[in-house]
Enzyme design. Structure first.
Site, PDB file in Angstrom:
ATOM      1  N   GLY A  44       0.820  -1.215   0.000  1.00 52.98           N
ATOM      2  CA  GLY A  44       0.000   0.000   0.000  1.00 52.98           C
ATOM      3  C   GLY A  44       0.846   1.252   0.000  1.00 52.98           C
ATOM      4  CE1 TYR A 194      -9.077  -0.728   8.618  1.00 50.42           C
ATOM      5  CE2 TYR A 194      -9.708   0.096  10.788  1.00 50.42           C
ATOM      6  CZ  TYR A 194      -8.774  -0.024   9.770  1.00 50.42           C
ATOM      7  OH  TYR A 194      -7.530   0.536   9.913  1.00 50.42           O
TER       8      TYR A 194
END
Length: 315
Positions: A44, A194
């Site tokens: 990322g 999440y």
């Protein structure tokens, strides 16, 4: 009179936020260690904490492999970093954590091209994504934030052990405290996906640190705090993000501030001889009660092996 009171309260609030932003202490990695000759993977790496972490490690002369889902965005991030530092080596490689096939292809390239791997930083993640099943039939938060990290890390373990002393860094979240890991829900819509996936990060990291005892591979887990990045792009509309951006600037850390604990876990001399611990603001923090469930660590490992199709190659 009410309007004057409201205006006064608003002004006072703004002054407090400005003071906090400009004058309160933010964490800073104080280590001066350089990483010349070292190889680091940051997942990322095209935006947010991953991008600033890549820059910080390049400044320390590391070879940084920027693992990004979108190659063009990764190349753009590389160009931005090069405006700030000419140190280190930066390489962009394609890695889509929504696909286990992509993870395997990425790892195959790394094992073919790299003779060492000193630090693996599992940073990439999704938050607030609409319910989606990946091509592997998994809910997207668990797929990206946990299962692909599990597969990636295990496929690169031999190289990490060969390069020891080396480190594996997990970017989790303090929101893991709200999470649960329900083994019947990996392909279903979840209430707090999440938080659940960030708790899975912690269970994996704790099991991994025990399994790697004596190998010279250290495992460090952290939460970066509230950071002003694109992570919440699926949670808010573009209009709301623009509307709230001034408030976010006041209340949240910048990505440069937010990456400091990641860098600390990757380089600090203080962590050379410890493993399996949890950090925030460049300091050790106690594990939460939910993180201490050792039976969950073991069971998640076994289920993750099965769902990623990988044999246990940890000695």
């Amino acid at each position: 009179m009410f309007r004057w009171i409201a205006a006064g309260c608003t002004g006072a609030t703004l002054l407090i936020m400005i003071y906090r932003k400009l004058f309160t202490h933010t964490a800073k990695c104080l280590s001066t260690r350089t990483l010349a000759g070292k190889v680091v993977i940051v997942t990322g790496a095209n935006t947010g904490i991953g991008k600033t972490t890549s820059q910080e490690l390049a400044e320390r002369h590391a070879k940084v492999i920027m693992a990004c889902r979108d190659i063009s965005k990764g190349q753009s991030a590389l160009k931005d970093i090069r405006k700030n530092t000419k140190n280190g080596i930066l390489v962009v490689k394609q890695l889509d954590l929504q696909s286990q096939a992509s993870v395997r292809q990425f790892c195959s390239q790394i094992l073919e091209e790299e003779s060492r791997l000193d630090v693996l930083i599992n940073n990439a993640g999704v938050m607030g994504h609409p319910f989606t099943l990946t091509e592997d039939g998994m809910e997207i938060h668990m797929a990206v934030n946990h299962f692909s990290n599990f597969l990636l890390t295990n496929l690169l373990l031999d190289l990490l052990k060969k390069s020891a002393p080396s480190r594996i860094v997990f970017v989790s979240s303090s929101l893991h405290k709200r999470g649960t890991v329900d083994f019947s829900m990996f392909d279903k819509k979840q209430k707090h996906p999440y938080s659940n996936s960030k708790l899975a990060n912690i269970y994996f990291a704790r099991a991994l640190s025990r399994n790697l005892d004596g190998t010279g591979v250290r495992v460090h887990t952290l939460h970066p705090g509230m950071v002003n990045t694109e992570l919440s792009r699926h949670s808010l509309s573009r209009f709301m993000r623009v509307l709230l951006s001034p408030l976010a600037w006041f209340l949240l850390q910048s990505s440069r501030e937010g990456c400091q604990t990641v860098v600390y876990c990757a380089v600090s001399e203080e962590l050379d001889h410890v493993t399996g611990r949890y950090y925030g603001k460049c300091k050790e923090e106690p594990w939460t009660e939910i993180a201490k469930e050792n039976s969950m660590c073991k069971k998640l490992w076994e289920v993750s092996e099965r769902l990623t199709g990988i044999a246990n190659n940890v000695s």
